[in-house]
Design a protein around this motif. Structure first.
Motif, short mmCIF file in Angstrom:
data_model
loop_
_atom_site.label_atom_id
_atom_site.label_comp_id
_atom_site.label_asym_id
_atom_site.label_seq_id
_atom_site.Cartn_x
_atom_site.Cartn_y
_atom_site.Cartn_z
N LEU A 157 11.90 7.48 2.36
CA LEU A 157 11.49 7.55 0.81
C LEU A 157 12.36 7.86 0.05
CD1 LEU A 157 9.18 6.51 -1.41
CD2 LEU A 157 7.99 8.03 -0.97
N PRO A 158 13.61 8.12 -1.02
CA PRO A 158 14.30 8.56 -1.39
C PRO A 158 13.75 9.59 -2.20
CG PRO A 158 14.71 5.90 -1.80
CD PRO A 158 13.52 6.41 -1.23
N ASP A 159 14.10 10.48 -2.26
CA ASP A 159 13.89 12.00 -3.11
C ASP A 159 13.45 11.34 -4.37
OD1 ASP A 159 13.99 13.09 -0.76
OD2 ASP A 159 15.97 14.15 -1.10
N THR A 160 14.28 10.43 -5.11
CA THR A 160 13.87 10.14 -6.26
C THR A 160 12.77 9.47 -6.73
OG1 THR A 160 15.41 8.05 -5.65
CG2 THR A 160 16.22 10.35 -6.83
N GLU A 161 12.04 8.98 -5.29
CA GLU A 161 10.98 7.95 -6.14
C GLU A 161 9.96 8.78 -5.65
OE1 GLU A 161 10.63 5.25 -7.45
OE2 GLU A 161 12.65 4.43 -7.61
N SER A 162 8.60 8.25 -6.18
CA SER A 162 7.04 9.36 -6.32
C SER A 162 6.47 8.50 -4.84
CB SER A 162 6.69 9.01 -7.51
OG SER A 162 6.12 7.90 -7.35
N PHE A 163 5.68 9.24 -4.79
CA PHE A 163 4.82 9.10 -3.25
C PHE A 163 3.87 7.76 -3.68
CE2 PHE A 163 5.00 13.66 -1.45
CZ PHE A 163 6.08 13.24 -0.13
N ASP A 164 3.85 8.20 -5.33
CA ASP A 164 3.13 6.80 -5.57
C ASP A 164 3.43 5.34 -5.82
OD1 ASP A 164 1.19 8.65 -6.61
OD2 ASP A 164 1.25 8.53 -8.58
N THR A 165 5.04 5.66 -5.72
CA THR A 165 5.80 4.37 -5.98
C THR A 165 5.98 3.50 -4.51
OG1 THR A 165 7.33 4.89 -7.40
CG2 THR A 165 8.02 2.95 -6.04
N GLY A 166 6.18 4.63 -3.25
CA GLY A 166 6.30 4.39 -1.68
C GLY A 166 4.46 3.79 -1.28
N ALA A 167 3.56 4.54 -2.21
CA ALA A 167 2.47 3.77 -1.32
C ALA A 167 1.76 2.14 -2.57
CB ALA A 167 0.84 4.39 -1.78
N SER A 168 2.26 1.71 -3.02
CA SER A 168 2.39 0.60 -3.67
C SER A 168 3.22 -0.74 -3.14
CB SER A 168 3.07 0.97 -5.27
OG SER A 168 1.98 1.70 -5.86
N LEU A 169 4.43 0.07 -2.88
CA LEU A 169 5.24 -0.95 -1.50
C LEU A 169 4.53 -2.11 -0.61
CD1 LEU A 169 8.72 1.39 -1.29
CD2 LEU A 169 7.73 -0.74 -3.48
N GLY A 170 4.36 -2.06 0.53
CA GLY A 170 3.96 -2.70 1.79
C GLY A 170 3.88 -4.05 1.29
N ILE A 171 2.18 -4.25 1.31
CA ILE A 171 2.38 -5.67 1.03
C ILE A 171 2.86 -6.50 0.04
CG2 ILE A 171 0.00 -7.41 0.85
CD1 ILE A 171 -1.44 -5.59 2.78
N PRO A 172 2.72 -5.90 -0.98
CA PRO A 172 3.17 -6.84 -2.26
C PRO A 172 4.64 -6.34 -2.15
CG PRO A 172 1.09 -4.95 -3.66
CD PRO A 172 1.25 -4.51 -2.15
N ALA A 173 5.35 -5.58 -2.42
CA ALA A 173 6.52 -6.18 -1.92
C ALA A 173 7.48 -6.61 -0.59
CB ALA A 173 7.14 -4.64 -2.43
N LEU A 174 6.81 -6.63 0.38
CA LEU A 174 6.87 -7.53 1.41
C LEU A 174 6.82 -8.80 1.42
CD1 LEU A 174 6.48 -5.58 4.39
CD2 LEU A 174 8.75 -5.28 3.02
N THR A 175 5.54 -9.32 1.06
CA THR A 175 5.00 -10.80 0.39
C THR A 175 6.22 -11.68 -0.87
OG1 THR A 175 3.10 -10.30 0.81
CG2 THR A 175 3.35 -11.78 -0.78
N ALA A 176 6.44 -10.02 -2.02
CA ALA A 176 7.63 -11.15 -2.96
C ALA A 176 8.63 -11.58 -1.93
CB ALA A 176 7.39 -9.77 -4.32
N HIS A 177 9.35 -10.35 -0.74
CA HIS A 177 10.01 -10.64 -0.87
C HIS A 177 10.45 -12.36 0.27
CE1 HIS A 177 13.64 -10.37 1.98
NE2 HIS A 177 14.27 -10.05 1.47
N ARG A 178 9.63 -12.70 0.81
CA ARG A 178 9.47 -13.58 2.18
C ARG A 178 8.79 -14.93 0.41
NH1 ARG A 178 11.50 -16.69 4.53
NH2 ARG A 178 9.85 -18.58 5.49
N ALA A 179 8.42 -14.44 -0.90
CA ALA A 179 8.17 -16.01 -1.60
C ALA A 179 9.59 -16.40 -2.28
CB ALA A 179 7.10 -15.61 -2.53
N LEU A 180 10.71 -15.13 -2.51
CA LEU A 180 11.61 -15.44 -2.36
C LEU A 180 12.23 -15.77 -1.95
CD1 LEU A 180 11.85 -12.02 -4.88
CD2 LEU A 180 10.90 -14.57 -5.95
#
Length: 341
Positions: free
Chosen positions: A114-137
């Motif tokens: 997790l880049p130092d410029t990003e928060s733990f909140d961002t990191g915990a919000s990725l996972g399922i939503p971002a990986l699902t979105a990537h496969r859909a796209l």
């Protein structure tokens, strides 16, 4: 250490805060001190089960996504160090260990820098939503297998339900990859969230004629549709889709089915892609993790009110209430504060 666990499926009341021993990582594993745990619909659905209250073979800790700090390395782990900030994915899939606990042991590949410029909140919000979105796209035939800047240039993407977590990630990833992004929402508040996420065009499907509105932006049709509710949208999807286009379907209620208009689909040589991020191929998952990591470093994946994904927080002992909030359709992202940063 403190952990939320359940021994049988059922309502959120089956979740109990308990003390459990701290274990060390094995070969190829890392132990992560969880700072923030993210809650997704799949988390409460898995906990609820079929509604019969089945007893589990072993107690389970819920929640797939999270972010934290590596606390200990197992033998054979390279490329990671104690103290590294990481985001986690698919933690509870095929396992009894989720992120609703103070420490979790995972395969090293499931702990991503997790880049130092990003928060733990961002990191915990990725996972399922971002990986699902990537496969859909990336499910379009002859399209890119991995998103990158410019990989969707001159493509038009329609995201239905742009104010949801997957819709939010799809908007941000599609825009980062160079697509023109249209989204549909059910009201002005959700429309504003979609605009903050980066959607170029926002359509209120309750008040606007969606096919007409889409055709003004994309007269020849859209290339890819990322659909949260295909049974309700299928007619509109087929009306606005370009010949040879793809409808990526990633959500459904238990037992829900889809009636596909066959001749209309044939006429446009439509490709239907059903997406479940847990069961994609290893190659597809690796591409998604790599692309999300690149987008994250570029500052393209952001959360919070100003980025179109409001955050609501709970304490670890309030995990049941967090699950209830997601089940009740809270707009935004539900996070659980597990330990201090």
């Amino acid at each position: 250490m403190k952990a939320v666990m359940y021994e049988r499926t059922g309502p959120s009341s089956v979740l109990v805060l308990q003390d459990r021993p701290l274990i060390s990582p094995g070969q190829g594993q890392v132990r992560v001190r969880v700072v923030v745990s993210g809650v997704n619909p799949t988390d409460w659905k898995s906990r609820a089960g079929s509604g019969t209250g089945s007893k589990l073979e072993a107690p389970k800790v819920p929640n797939q996504d999270g972010a934290g700090v590596i606390d200990e390395l197992g033998p054979g782990v390279t490329g990671l160090s104690v103290g590294d900030r990481v985001w986690l994915w698919d933690v509870a899939w095929g396992s009894t260990e989720g992120t609703a606990q103070e420490y979790v042991v995972v395969p090293a590949a499931q702990a991503v820098a997790l880049p130092d410029t990003e928060s733990f909140d961002t990191g915990a919000s990725l996972g399922i939503p971002a990986l699902t979105a990537h496969r859909a796209l990336t499910s379009k035939q002859n399209g890119p297998a991995r998103l990158s800047p410019g990989s969707l240039e001159r493509q038009v993407v329609l995201v239905t339900g742009g104010a949801g977590a997957v819709g939010h990630a799809a908007i941000q990833l599609a825009r980062w990859a160079g697509a023109t992004v249209i989204t549909t929402v059910s009201g002005e508040r959700k429309g504003e969230l979609a605009r903050q996420a980066g959607a170029h065009y926002v359509i209120n499907y309750r008040t606007d004629n969606v096919p007409q509105a889409v055709s003004r932006v994309a007269p020849t049709g859209v290339d890819t549709i990322v659909d949260v509710n295909a049974p309700a949208n299928i007619g509109t999807d087929l009306a606005v889709l370009k010949a040879g286009g793809t409808i990526s379907i990633y959500a459904a209620a238990p037992g829900e089915s889809l009636a596909i208009p066959i001749r209309e689909s044939m006429a446009k040589n439509v490709q239907y892609q059903f997406v479940l991020t847990y069961t994609v191929t290893d190659q597809q998952k690796s591409a998604a993790v790599a692309a999300v990591t690149e987008a994250l470093k570029a500052g393209a994946l952001r959360v919070g009110n100003e980025h179109g994904l409001p955050l609501t927080r709970f304490r670890l002992e309030e995990t049941a209430a967090a699950h209830d909030a997601v089940e009740q359709g809270f707009v935004g992202k539900i996070l659980i504060d597990v330990s201090a940063p």
